[in-house]
Scaffold this motif. Structure first.
Motif, short mmCIF file in Angstrom:
data_model
loop_
_atom_site.label_atom_id
_atom_site.label_comp_id
_atom_site.label_asym_id
_atom_site.label_seq_id
_atom_site.Cartn_x
_atom_site.Cartn_y
_atom_site.Cartn_z
N ASP A 117 0.82 -1.21 0.00
CA ASP A 117 0.00 0.00 0.00
C ASP A 117 0.85 1.26 0.00
OD1 ASP A 117 1.01 -0.06 2.56
OD2 ASP A 117 -0.90 0.28 3.56
N THR A 161 -13.43 1.15 3.01
CA THR A 161 -12.44 1.34 1.95
C THR A 161 -12.11 2.81 1.70
OG1 THR A 161 -14.28 1.08 0.40
CG2 THR A 161 -12.88 -0.84 0.77
N LYS A 166 -4.78 -0.29 -4.49
CA LYS A 166 -5.85 -1.11 -5.06
C LYS A 166 -6.85 -0.21 -5.80
CE LYS A 166 -4.35 -4.81 -2.83
NZ LYS A 166 -3.65 -5.91 -3.55
#
Length: 568
Positions: A51, A279, A562
């Protein structure tokens, strides 16, 4: 000679091995990439592992990070920036705005009545009908009857005789009730609801010339009606949060500062995080309306998430109302209501007490203030607390909105280290009618003073105050650099000397917004070591003509490396 040749070859081999980089998980290239990093403002490629950002630089140098398993995203000429951070919004309000009546785009009172009538036909008798988003100063036609600048309930009540109706103003600081809702609440001509001459402490029931309630409840008076509305269920709260998350991702929002969350909201955030459904990165302000909750968190201490998903380290205080409802607390009366100067909705003693406790326990205070008196009073309380606790140098207390500030108080933000969290889109929406509230002198000297604050050394956190305005950051970015309405008016913009540059506007939505949450070392710019959060736009918002900015769309949103949204 042979020995030296072998040593030379060994050295070359070692150098080659050391210069080979481990393959990354994701490489993004093929478009303009603005980093918000002053030392490296524009790059051609970004490499990500896990990430985190590993590399930001030229496409040629990025090639060394490619491997057989590396995912490649070709921007195809589109533009990428750090992930946009919504600096002030109400997450559950965004979600519930999609579940309830959305009145944001209605053009007049008759459309509002029509929407309610349609909802009545779908509802059971006795079922509450709630909604939000209307704003009388944005309507193309004024209602037949107006009292103190607001519509009255009569037409609304005619189409909903058996259903209580409560419709929040777009600001959230006033609401319109129908006769059935007022009947349930016991509000009438003869009611004795501890209200002197129509006013509650920190609120107002607007009445007509005969003393009848018009249906308009301002500020804390709204609770007389809202306390009768059935509480939301755990299922609808979860549905609203899920809808809000999806709305954020569609609009390129990778992080959000929630301006006032209650006990149930926080618990649901924690549940969503545990289940992997949160998210959007959340920076949560504990609502100051629940004093028990505030003291519990003070005792508990800040919750700074090592996973950078859910952080709770601030308290939100609601200290005055809104300009649209004439609840903003002013130093002088309203130009269009000379008998009224707005109101404080929270005791300034509470602001001072909370500020003292927050400094002791490591919390940030974020106080809502729109009017010039509210801004001054809060700056005064902050200053007292800071002087009493000089050991805390990096408090980063904020004033949410900081919309109308007396010129004498403008330099105090930078001097005190207080952050103005301002929503540029409010200028675009409000400026055409705000001059009626404040008059030309106050507008020009103290309203929406972005460039003045920036030049003084303050950092501005930008946002939309959704659901007061749509959460889409593109209109807000446009307003920041043009100071025009979304119709492109006036030519040159209102008070054009206060425009932000495009670089300033980008920082206000990225690096400076991260600073407002103590997170500038982990997000807000595209630099190695920071979180891989990006917003990808359909065109270059930093160079396209002003008139084309509003045509921009969010093409892709990336959180933690992502892809969480892609426009089809």
């Amino acid at each position: 000679m042979k020995k030296y040749l072998l040593l030379y070859l060994a050295a070359i081999t070692l150098f080659t091995q050391c210069s080979q980089q481990a393959p990354v998980d994701l490489l993004i290239k093929g478009g303009k990439i603005y980093t918000a990093d002053a030392g490296n403002p524009v790059v051609e490629a970004v490499a990500i592992t896990g990430d985190k950002i590993i590399f930001a630089g030229s496409e040629k140098d990025a090639a060394q990070y490619l491997g057989g398993e590396t995912q490649l995203i070709d921007l195809e000429g589109r533009t990428m920036t750090p992930g946009f951070i919504e600096g002030h919004a109400h997450m559950f309000g965004v979600g519930y705005n999609e579940l309830n009546l959305d009145l944001m785009n209605i053009k007049n009172f008759d459309e509002l009545v029509q929407k309610v009538e349609e909802a009545v036909h779908k509802a059971k008798p006795g079922q509450w009908i709630v909604g939000r988003g209307w704003h009388q100063d944005k309507w193309d036609v004024k209602p037949e009857k107006i009292v103190k600048g607001f519509p009255v309930h009569n037409k609304l009540s005619e189409v909903s005789p058996d259903n209580p109706v409560f419709l929040w103003h777009s600001s959230g600081h006033a609401a319109l009730a129908n006769a059935k809702a007022m009947e349930i609440a016991g509000v009438s001509l003869l009611s004795k609801e501890n209200i002197a001459q129509g006013n509650t402490e920190g609120g107002e029931i607007i009445r007509d010339e005969l003393g009848n309630p018009t249906g308009l409840f301002n500020e804390r008076a709204m609770t007389l009606i809202s306390k009768n509305i059935p509480e939301s269920t755990a299922e609808t709260d979860a549905q609203a949060l899920d809808l809000a998350i999806q709305a954020c991702l569609r609009n390129g929002i990778t992080s959000l500062h929630d301006a006032g969350a209650g006990r149930e909201n926080i618990a649901l955030y924690q549940q969503f995080k545990k289940e992997g459904k949160l998210t959007v990165r959340m920076y949560v302000m504990v609502t100051g309306w629940d004093r028990d909750l505030v003291y519990e968190w003070m005792k508990h201490g800040p919750e700074i998430d090592s996973a950078n998903i859910l952080t709770i380290r601030s308290v939100k205080l609601n200290c005055d109302g809104a300009l649209g409802s004439r609840g903003a607390w002013l130093l002088e009366p309203y130009t269009d209501r000379p008998d009224f100067s707005g109101m404080a909705t929270l005791s300034m003693d509470t602001v001072l007490k909370t500020s003292r406790e927050a400094l002791k326990h490591g919390f940030q205070v974020c106080s809502h203030a729109i009017g010039d008196r509210a801004n001054r009073e809060i700056l005064d309380r902050y200053e007292i607390a800071f002087k009493e606790n000089t050991s805390i140098k990096d408090h980063r207390f904020r004033i949410e909105h900081a919309q109308h500030i007396d010129p004498k108080d403008l330099p105090r933000f930078a001097t005190l280290g207080v952050i103005p969290a301002m929503q540029a889109i409010h200028m675009s929406s409000d400026r055409p009618w705000a001059i009626d509230r404040l008059g030309e002198k106050r507008i020009k000297e103290g309203a929406y003073k972005w460039q003045t604050l920036l030049k003084s050394g303050a950092k501005i956190v930008n946002g939309t105050d959704a659901p007061v305005e749509p959460i889409n950051p593109i209109p807000c970015f446009y307003a920041s650099i043009t100071r025009k309405t979304l119709k492109g008016e006036p030519e040159g913009g209102y008070e054009p000397e206060e425009k932000m540059t495009r670089e300033q506007a980008l920082r206000s939505y990225t690096l400076d917004a991260a600073y407002g949450a103590f997170e500038e070392t982990i997000k807000g710019s595209i630099e190695p070591g920071k979180l891989a959060d990006f917003t990808i736009f359909s065109q270059d918002i930093m160079t396209v003509p002003e008139n084309d900015i509003l045509k921009t769309e969010v093409a892709m949103t990336i959180v933690g490396g992502k892809v969480v949204y892609e426009k089809k």
